[in-house]
Write an enzyme that holds these catalytic residues in place. Sequence first.
Site, short mmCIF file in Angstrom:
data_model
loop_
_atom_site.label_atom_id
_atom_site.label_comp_id
_atom_site.label_asym_id
_atom_site.label_seq_id
_atom_site.Cartn_x
_atom_site.Cartn_y
_atom_site.Cartn_z
N ARG A 247 -9.99 30.26 -26.22
CA ARG A 247 -11.12 29.69 -25.47
C ARG A 247 -12.45 29.89 -26.20
O ARG A 247 -13.36 29.09 -26.05
CB ARG A 247 -11.23 30.34 -24.09
CG ARG A 247 -10.10 30.01 -23.14
CD ARG A 247 -10.44 28.80 -22.29
NE ARG A 247 -9.51 28.67 -21.18
CZ ARG A 247 -9.71 27.92 -20.11
NH1 ARG A 247 -10.84 27.23 -19.97
NH2 ARG A 247 -8.80 27.83 -19.17
N TYR B 90 -12.95 41.26 -22.82
CA TYR B 90 -12.02 40.15 -22.60
C TYR B 90 -11.96 39.33 -23.88
O TYR B 90 -12.90 38.63 -24.23
CB TYR B 90 -12.52 39.33 -21.41
CG TYR B 90 -11.68 38.13 -21.02
CD1 TYR B 90 -10.40 37.91 -21.51
CD2 TYR B 90 -12.19 37.22 -20.09
CE1 TYR B 90 -9.66 36.81 -21.13
CE2 TYR B 90 -11.45 36.12 -19.70
CZ TYR B 90 -10.19 35.91 -20.21
OH TYR B 90 -9.47 34.81 -19.82
N TYR C 229 -18.17 29.52 -27.61
CA TYR C 229 -18.91 28.46 -28.29
C TYR C 229 -19.77 28.98 -29.45
O TYR C 229 -19.82 28.38 -30.51
CB TYR C 229 -19.79 27.65 -27.31
CG TYR C 229 -20.53 26.50 -27.99
CD1 TYR C 229 -19.85 25.34 -28.32
CD2 TYR C 229 -21.86 26.61 -28.32
CE1 TYR C 229 -20.50 24.30 -28.97
CE2 TYR C 229 -22.53 25.58 -28.97
CZ TYR C 229 -21.85 24.42 -29.29
OH TYR C 229 -22.49 23.40 -29.93
N LYS D 4 -8.77 43.08 -21.97
CA LYS D 4 -7.83 42.03 -21.58
C LYS D 4 -7.58 41.19 -22.82
O LYS D 4 -8.49 40.57 -23.34
CB LYS D 4 -8.38 41.16 -20.45
CG LYS D 4 -7.47 39.98 -20.11
CD LYS D 4 -8.07 39.06 -19.07
CE LYS D 4 -7.15 37.86 -18.82
NZ LYS D 4 -7.70 36.91 -17.82
N THR E 107 -11.93 33.40 -16.37
CA THR E 107 -11.57 32.04 -16.75
C THR E 107 -11.03 31.25 -15.56
O THR E 107 -11.40 30.09 -15.35
CB THR E 107 -10.52 32.07 -17.87
OG1 THR E 107 -11.03 32.80 -18.98
CG2 THR E 107 -10.17 30.66 -18.33
N ILE F 102 -3.70 40.60 -16.19
CA ILE F 102 -4.68 39.83 -15.43
C ILE F 102 -4.23 38.39 -15.59
O ILE F 102 -4.64 37.68 -16.49
CB ILE F 102 -6.12 40.08 -15.95
CG1 ILE F 102 -6.41 41.59 -15.95
CG2 ILE F 102 -7.14 39.34 -15.10
CD1 ILE F 102 -7.76 41.97 -16.57
#
Length: 302
Positions: free
Chosen positions: A148, A143, A117, A172, A54, A214
Amino acid sequence: MSKQYDEIKQKLRGSITPVITPFKANYDIDFEKQSELIEYQLANGTHAISVTGTSGEPSSMTIEERVQVMENAAKTINGRVPFAPGTGSTNHDETMYLTKKAQEMGADAAMVIVPYYNKPNQQALYKHFKTVADSVDIPIIVYNIPGRTAKNLEVETLAQLAKNCPNIIGVKESNKDFEHVNRVLLNCGRDFLLFSGIELLCYPMLAIGGAGSISATANVEPKKVAEMHDAWFAGDIEKAQNLHFELMRLNDVLFKDTNPAPVKAALGMMGKIEPVLRLPMDLPSDSIQEDIRKTLIDYKLI
């Protein structure tokens, strides 16, 4: 579990910095600055490096550019610390391609994001990750960042992946639900690598058996983030707690706008990069930048 995956699980711990992608004023990637940023990280005790997550603005880059950024990072690191680039995408075939490229260039692991998305259901997410994992030998860190991606990878889905894919070695979790992250270790196994992607949860996740963090903040203050992990693993709980609270104001100001905009503004003020983001991203407002500047002065970073 094969010896190969067991070895990287022992090595891949502590502060993994998701290094930003520096751009020039004309928006080209500045590979020289990228190498300098990685050297800055290694000089300040960072335990491992990631790129094109990201913080690296991957959705603003072409697939070819992402490969170039990964290759330059691998060359710069040159095996000095583990390297775990982000290879995920909203597109399944692109994810497969980038993950295979990471394996080819000798990365120690690949970090694969929940597709953003698309909002796949849990069965689709299972199939996506399993297909990617089965296509490579490289260890995979899933992840999960629902803020997001608009989709949470449920614990049950992750547990099935951990059970059926030997190279899925960790996750993560950029997930503010602390009950969720506790249940990850309960259901995936206490040896499953749990990394925090939420800055204020980096220390608490260590307390339940996490492997590290992270954290975008480590771009700006790598030394203290690494020291917090070093203190924890050395058993100096008081020092780790103190560093956790010491970093909190910096964490807060670096997330007053969407990551990595504040981080890039900060690195620009520190003289480390041209503070350039590719549209549709841009720098924070003047008022937020002033808050960042004051905080950096307080932390003696400028």
